[in-house]
Design an enzyme around this catalytic site. Structure first.
Site, PDB file in Angstrom:
ATOM      1  CE  LYS A  12      21.905   6.710  19.944  1.00 25.77           C
ATOM      2  NZ  LYS A  12      22.558   7.585  20.930  1.00 25.77           N
ATOM      3  CE  LYS A  72      18.293   8.178  27.339  1.00 26.99           C
ATOM      4  NZ  LYS A  72      19.523   8.676  26.715  1.00 26.99           N
TER       5      LYS A  72
END
Lengths: 292, 292, 292, 292
Positions: C239, C171
């Site tokens: 983030k 990811k």
């Protein structure tokens, strides 16, 4: 007394040629701007009507030009210094240009029996006026020795750093370091201010430790106050970063930090700060975070 | 005479606690390494068997720990300083950690009536031994005044720079600037050498102009000689760049040069230079161009 | 039919839990937001009053939480999943968090006899609604086989990529690449427009050659039109870049381009574009050149 | 049938001129390499002894040269195309050079009544051989219409993107994006491998989502296998990044990512990978972390 042809009487060349006149040399100056020539004449020099006139009878020819296209034109071009100067003439090119152009000039000159030094300066307009320039010289040792008395008239630190082009490489190294330190000081200020820390107190501590540097000494107060009167303009530093990257390309090395700094300085110019002092890099960094 | 609980007697904490003993204070020291405790005892301090023992009866607790997880554990954790120290105790955390942890510690302490300062240092092992550290202090003015006599024992430059966390922010700014200047000096050296220019002569000129900085003064000869005995290790600077980026994130600012420098220092560690001096960033830059 | 405890019913978790209900599973959902729980109940699920209630009797617990502090709290904390779930339970953490936290969760779970997969997703809100998510799974092969039927309900591409934490690493790699391609498209647009070239025509050519990419396909028209409705918000990408850099740090590698992209995305957030689509990185790049 | 003077019969020009011959045009080719000329003759073209010979009687002159100095020499120089070609001739410069040189050529040509297009290509040697090049054309609409039948012979995607120089700008945008995506794929591979994740499985997932791009499709297997036979050489991409940065400078914009990518590609060349495929940027990135 040396007979000097001085080509390029701008912000830097004007006070430099004046110092050489004051030191007793015969200076024949040429510039496209007639006012600049008149100023030299008023100071005791002689007006030259063109390159040919400046070069005729000169022992030493000094060029102080904006960038490599002007040097290529004035020195290498038709009716240029190499075509017109007598064999044995010493050409001192004090322009800040790409090292490869300085090398090309030296090679072309050698075939005409003309000696060449590349001798870019740092210290800016103030250094030129105060005759306190740093001068980084590339070329033959003997030619350096011959030019040294003249260079000492306009400079305080005069160093022979290597073969043809070496002066330009050292100047390039200087400019990448100066640009980089400005960026670092800018990032420190933005971090301190955005964190609610007194930037003045913080930078005072930094200036007392391993991070100490002359830019912090000279500019931290004006930077914190956002006073960006030049000094050395962003536009000129932008030009010099192009030279630094060209020098890196020529030397076949990769300079990642320099590559990034060059773009941040380009941003300064693109944002319209080109006429401000290079410390205005702070405006680029704070704009990036929406803080100005 | 102040009764001091000193937790963390490593490379930095050991000489610092020794200076406090020598200055006449009662120092009760704790470290997981028994040898470190023994060394303090030999110097005239007292051994503490654990955090509880160090904190009991102390007017001031000093912590000098590797990073924020240790601070969170020793200060905030079960059986930690905040749980055990008496209300009114002054906790001086001299560890280099993220500003946000310092703020969190201060908030937690306030609810217990414990006063806190963040007081990270720069100057390294040599500075600790010579009691010449720079100390950047965040917290309340009154608490700074109370701690100052102790801080003056171990530091030369002791500055109150702002509220809780401000000391850490200034330390972060210091480290990003130091890391960045090393990278710039490295790029200058690689450019000069690859261009056939004498790096020593070139850097001498730079050190005399606007690019002048303390790293150039102290390290240019060892860098050119490729001598990288620490000094301050790359591993520690890598940790500190992580703090600088965390501080930037906390302050909601973007620091592009710092972001790149952090990766170059990470490369130093990844390449196996973690135990070398941070000036070994030169090895990263020259490897990038296949020159080492 | 599987009994599933689903913790975290936000923008992603809400449609995902709905799909699981629709597929015939018994879903007991918990969220701090009562409306989200009510929505699940309306869809045929059961309300859980807290973590304990969600976990009781569940074969599989799915967590879909904002970031690692929430995972640490809900999974590792007092009254958390690992404390309350029966041995043999399969915990599927679909949050996007640092790989090191996923590894820490797996280690803690193993000591309780609880099996764990990290299974972050990409595809955003639209992918969650359409059950077309890409799901990158780290953990044991047998656990992946056990979870697969459930993951297939919410995802289209479901791949086991390695051991614990591997899903998070993939990811992270995805997010650094997506962020980087946005920056490159932005720089291309700024260069084309500033050069007086029709950006649409130019990007059409690029989309037909080696530079072709999905972002260019999906977003070039909205980017040229400066339409930045999310989609995936800059705040979330900010983030995720933090996670990518933490993963690099953990793996002891240097990622220079990622380091720079992270700061440019941080600039987007700092400039106030946090709620816009990540394609608004274009605004950062054009602001840098004073073009917006 | 059009009479074409074709100057520059290298790796690209040779197959391109061959296709034009095969399409029934009269092609008079010149190259400094006699073998290249002989090859064209064998294919049914005519040998030109020099620029003058190639230009004489030509309706269209095509130039396919290495870089701007060659274009300046062949087109602008003494005995060059602009001096020798008849008014009304259409010059199609298919070299990849700085936009500013294309503009300068167009201005110089206009004063001689010669029409000019800049028409750089992408697709490499394979695209030239297969007549499937992408061709980005800058200049007047009418001239584009006139050249189109010839360009369609050698290209598959032929697009008029704007005024003089626009073709070069689009090519520059293409090259900065391609270079950047290679760097991102390289950073993803290094992160995956160093984290113990199967890179093949990881990139397969990425190729199915928003990060999808043609480089990932075509090159991920060879990159993972470290097979770097060109393809398009790093040396050429290095040249093209120089053009991209020159284009940015000309357009007065800052491209921070491009500035960094340019240095990473320069590192590839400096490390000795100049003759490898540009996917060998992976070697630069993994070397940075000491992984190769």
């Amino acid at each position: 007394m040396t007979t000097i042809g001085f080509i390029g009487l701008g912000i830097m060349g004007s006070p430099m040629s004046g110092h050489l006149v004051a030191a007793g040399h015969a200076v024949r100056g040429f510039d496209l701007n007639a006012d600049s020539v008149a100023k030299l004449v008023a100071a005791g020099g002689t007006a030259a009507g063109g390159v040919a006139d400046a070069v005729a009878g000169a022992d030493v020819v000094i060029t102080m030009l904006p960038d490599h296209p002007q040097v290529e034109d004035v020195v290498l071009g038709d009716g240029g210094v190499l075509e017109l100067a007598a064999p044995g003439t010493l050409l001192v090119d004090m322009s800040t240009i790409r090292p490869e152009t300085s090398v090309a000039v030296a090679e072309a000159a050698a075939s005409k029996g003309i000696r060449v030094l590349d001798a870019p300066v740092s210290g800016g307009e103030a250094g030129a006026r105060q005759a306190s320039l740093s001068i980084m010289v590339g070329g033959e040792e003997a030619d350096f020795a011959a030019a040294r008395p003249l260079l000492d008239v306009v400079g305080k630190t005069v160093v022979h750093v290597g073969p043809h082009g070496a002066g330009q490489v050292v100047k390039a190294a200087n400019q990448l370091m100066v640009g980089g330190i400005y960026a670092l000081v800018a990032e420190a200020i933005v971090l301190l201010e955005a964190s609610g820390v007194d930037a003045k107190a913080g930078l005072d501590v930094l200036a007392g430790g391993l991070a100490a540097n002359r830019i912090l000494d000279l500019k931290r107060e004006t930077m914190i106050a956002r006073e960006f009167a030049p000094g050395f303009r962003i536009d000129l530093h932008h030009k010099d970063m192009g030279i630094a990257l060209a020098a890196a390309r020529q030397a076949d090395v990769a300079l990642p930090v320099t590559g990034l700094i060059a773009q941040l300085i380009a941003a300064g110019r693109a944002r319209g700060y080109g006429s401000l002092d290079h410390s205005a890099l702070l405006k680029v960094i704070e704009n990036l975070s929406g803080r100005a």
